[in-house]
Design an enzyme around this catalytic site. Structure first.
Site, PDB file in Angstrom:
ATOM      1  CB  THR A  26      -0.952   0.003   1.206  1.00 52.85           C
ATOM      2  OG1 THR A  26      -1.844  -1.112   1.090  1.00 52.85           O
ATOM      3  CG2 THR A  26      -1.768   1.278   1.256  1.00 52.85           C
ATOM      4  CG  ASN A  79      -6.216  -9.592  -4.714  1.00 54.26           C
ATOM      5  OD1 ASN A  79      -6.362  -8.990  -5.779  1.00 54.26           O
ATOM      6  ND2 ASN A  79      -6.943  -9.329  -3.652  1.00 54.26           N
ATOM      7  CD  GLN A 105      -1.453 -12.435  -4.361  1.00 56.60           C
ATOM      8  OE1 GLN A 105      -0.976 -13.571  -4.300  1.00 56.60           O
ATOM      9  NE2 GLN A 105      -1.974 -11.831  -3.303  1.00 56.60           N
ATOM     10  CB  SER A 111       3.249  -6.883   0.171  1.00 54.58           C
ATOM     11  OG  SER A 111       2.958  -6.736   1.534  1.00 54.58           O
ATOM     12  CG  HIS A 144       1.791  -9.623   4.376  1.00 58.82           C
ATOM     13  ND1 HIS A 144       0.550 -10.212   4.398  1.00 58.82           N
ATOM     14  CD2 HIS A 144       1.631  -8.414   3.799  1.00 58.82           C
ATOM     15  CE1 HIS A 144      -0.332  -9.394   3.852  1.00 58.82           C
ATOM     16  NE2 HIS A 144       0.304  -8.297   3.474  1.00 58.82           N
ATOM     17  CB  CYS A 150      -8.684  -5.422   1.658  1.00 63.42           C
ATOM     18  SG  CYS A 150      -6.898  -5.554   1.829  1.00 63.42           S
ATOM     19  CB  THR A 207      14.893   4.349  11.849  1.00 59.26           C
ATOM     20  OG1 THR A 207      15.331   5.621  12.325  1.00 59.26           O
ATOM     21  CG2 THR A 207      15.949   3.299  12.144  1.00 59.26           C
TER      22      THR A 207
END
Length: 488
Positions: A71, A154, A183, A203, A205, A332, A241
């Protein structure tokens, strides 16, 4: 034992990635911007992971920065592109695939409003396989400033014709191109060094890294505006950071991909899908697959299907009871009880789209997991047929309920908050989750007294009536259609 088959939503964390994250927190905890030994050690780790990401993604040039996830990467890419469009007044169109993740059109609308550009933002139609209408796109590209397409969807696993889109984009070099690679990571070669993809977010995860870590690729020469400014980390591209634990974990996943010894091959995953599709077909005769199973058209890790006459939520409840974690589509949008806009865009009828469920496994799932999943899917089919037969005995419409004698005791099995919001005059309220605790008392009621269970839709009340029947009480019924059927 739980069998997790919702990997398109998120994946478990690879054990080596967990170990790498813990090691970074324990030993490589320095700030990579510091110039002392601890900082230099952290910097070495960060640079090593970035180099591995370049090799895996085939991105030897261009920007490659660590983000919090896709995102943020999408927001950064859209902001960068739209800032550049302020200098290109002839480019008034921003286009996105009709099946795109909501993060893309929402980002387009948000930054268009913030920047005051007044762009025309339009979805690119797709065909029944989920592929973009290239003729439609070709007509509009001369006025387009930004084109956004997924590498793979997805919900359905549909693979975009990136070569076909690339040929059109090459003919219109003034238009920028964003490709959502979420994906695709670890499954497809995006050819970032050879295709003119300007932006590609990823992403971690979705491929066995923890949540909160991602990547954004920006082609060399493509416009760039930082989303986050401050201390100038990531070469001034993304201040803040760096998430060293997440970066270390992602590095372990990338190392496993490069080694080629941890994750299943594409051919093995295609065989897994064929077995799962066969088990679904055996479990649910008449099942309809909502996306092509051709490996050239869809990812081998995804099945999207509907069982005629059975709504998505009932199927999910059935799977959940069997320890199969399968979703109704994008995580989502899981809280919204609406038909999938992705399936609607591909021409799937609304009722079929509302009944759809998505099964998605991962490259760590081996033969034993797939075999166990197939066995449970077949068992779910048997359970559904038993439930449907039982429903024929237990379900009463409003007219049938009124004919019960003596007058039935009404029991509302909705959750307490639902009852509070829309109360109904009933003898008592017992949320379904608490029904087993109340069994002794209910079984002690006079045997001739009918019990009529109510809920919003009739789904939970049927489960309640079935539980009482299994416990030995015969005069138990469910109000078909739920409370709405009581309306005059």
């Amino acid at each position: 034992m739980e069998l997790y088959l919702d990997c398109n939503a998120t994946t478990p964390v690879l054990p080596a990635a967990r170990d790498a994250a813990l090691a970074a927190m324990a030993d490589t905890f320095g700030n990579p911007s510091s110039v002392h030994a601890s900082g230099l050690k952290a910097r070495e780790l960060l640079d090593g992971v970035r180099a591995a990401a370049r090799r895996v993604l085939g991105a030897s040039a261009g920007r490659l920065m660590f983000t919090s996830g896709a995102t943020e990467g999408i927001q950064t890419a859209v902001l960068s592109a739209l800032c550049a469009l302020r200098e290109r007044p002839g480019r008034r169109l921003a286009l996105y695939g009709a099946t795109e993740h909501k993060a893309v059109p929402e980002a387009l609308r948000h930054w268009d409003a913030v920047l005051g550009l007044g762009l025309e933002i339009a979805p690119i139609p797709v065909d029944a396989s989920g592929r973009h209408d290239l003729a439609w796109l070709r007509e509009r590209l001369p006025a387009a400033g930004l084109v956004c397409t997924m590498a793979a969807n997805n919900e359905t696993g549909a693979i975009s014709d990136l070569d076909g889109i690339a040929a059109l984009m090459d003919a219109h070099p003034a238009a920028l191109w964003l490709v959502d690679g979420v994906q695709a990571l670890g499954k497809l070669n995006l050819k970032l060094d050879t295709r003119r993809i300007d932006y590609a977010p990823f992403s971690g995860h979705k491929l066995y890294a923890p949540k909160g870590i991602g990547l954004l690729y920006v082609r060399e020469g493509a416009p760039f505006t930082p989303l986050m400014c401050g201390g100038g980390q990531e070469g001034g591209q993304r201040s803040g950071t760096e998430n060293m634990a997440g970066i270390a974990a992602l590095g372990a996943v990338l190392a496993a991909l490069e080694a080629g010894e941890v994750f299943a091959s594409g051919a093995a995953m295609q065989q897994h899908r064929e077995r799962l599709a066969g088990a679904v077909g055996q479990a649910f005769p008449g099942v309809v697959f909502n996306a092509p199973l051709d490996p050239a058209l869809s990812l081998p890790t995804t099945l999207n299907f509907s069982v005629p006459g059975v709504d998505s939520r009932r199927l999910q409840d059935l799977f959940d009871a069997a320890g199969l974690r399968i979703s109704g589509g994008s995580a989502c949008g899981a809280a919204k009880a609406l038909p999938s806009y992705v399936l609607i865009a591909t021409g799937v009828p609304e009722a079929q789209a509302a009944a759809a469920v998505r099964l998605s496994f991962g490259a760590l799932d081996g033969d034993a997991t797939i075999a166990a999943a197939c066995e449970r899917l077949r068992a779910c089919g048997e359970a559904l047929r038993e439930l449907q037969a039982l429903a024929a005995e237990l379900e009463l419409d409003a007219a049938g309920a009124r004919q019960l004698a003596p007058a039935p005791r009404l029991i509302d099995v909705r959750d307490a908050d639902e009852v509070a919001e829309a109360p109904t005059p009933v003898a008592e309220t017992i949320p379904l989750a608490e029904l087993e605790q109340q069994l002794p008392r209910l079984l002690a009621l006079p045997a001739e007294l009918p019990l009529l269970f109510l809920c919003r839709s009739g789904r939970r009340s049927l489960q309640a009536a079935a539980l009482l029947r299994r416990s030995g009480r015969q005069r138990c019924f469910s109000l078909a259609g739920g409370l709405a059927s009581l309306a005059p």
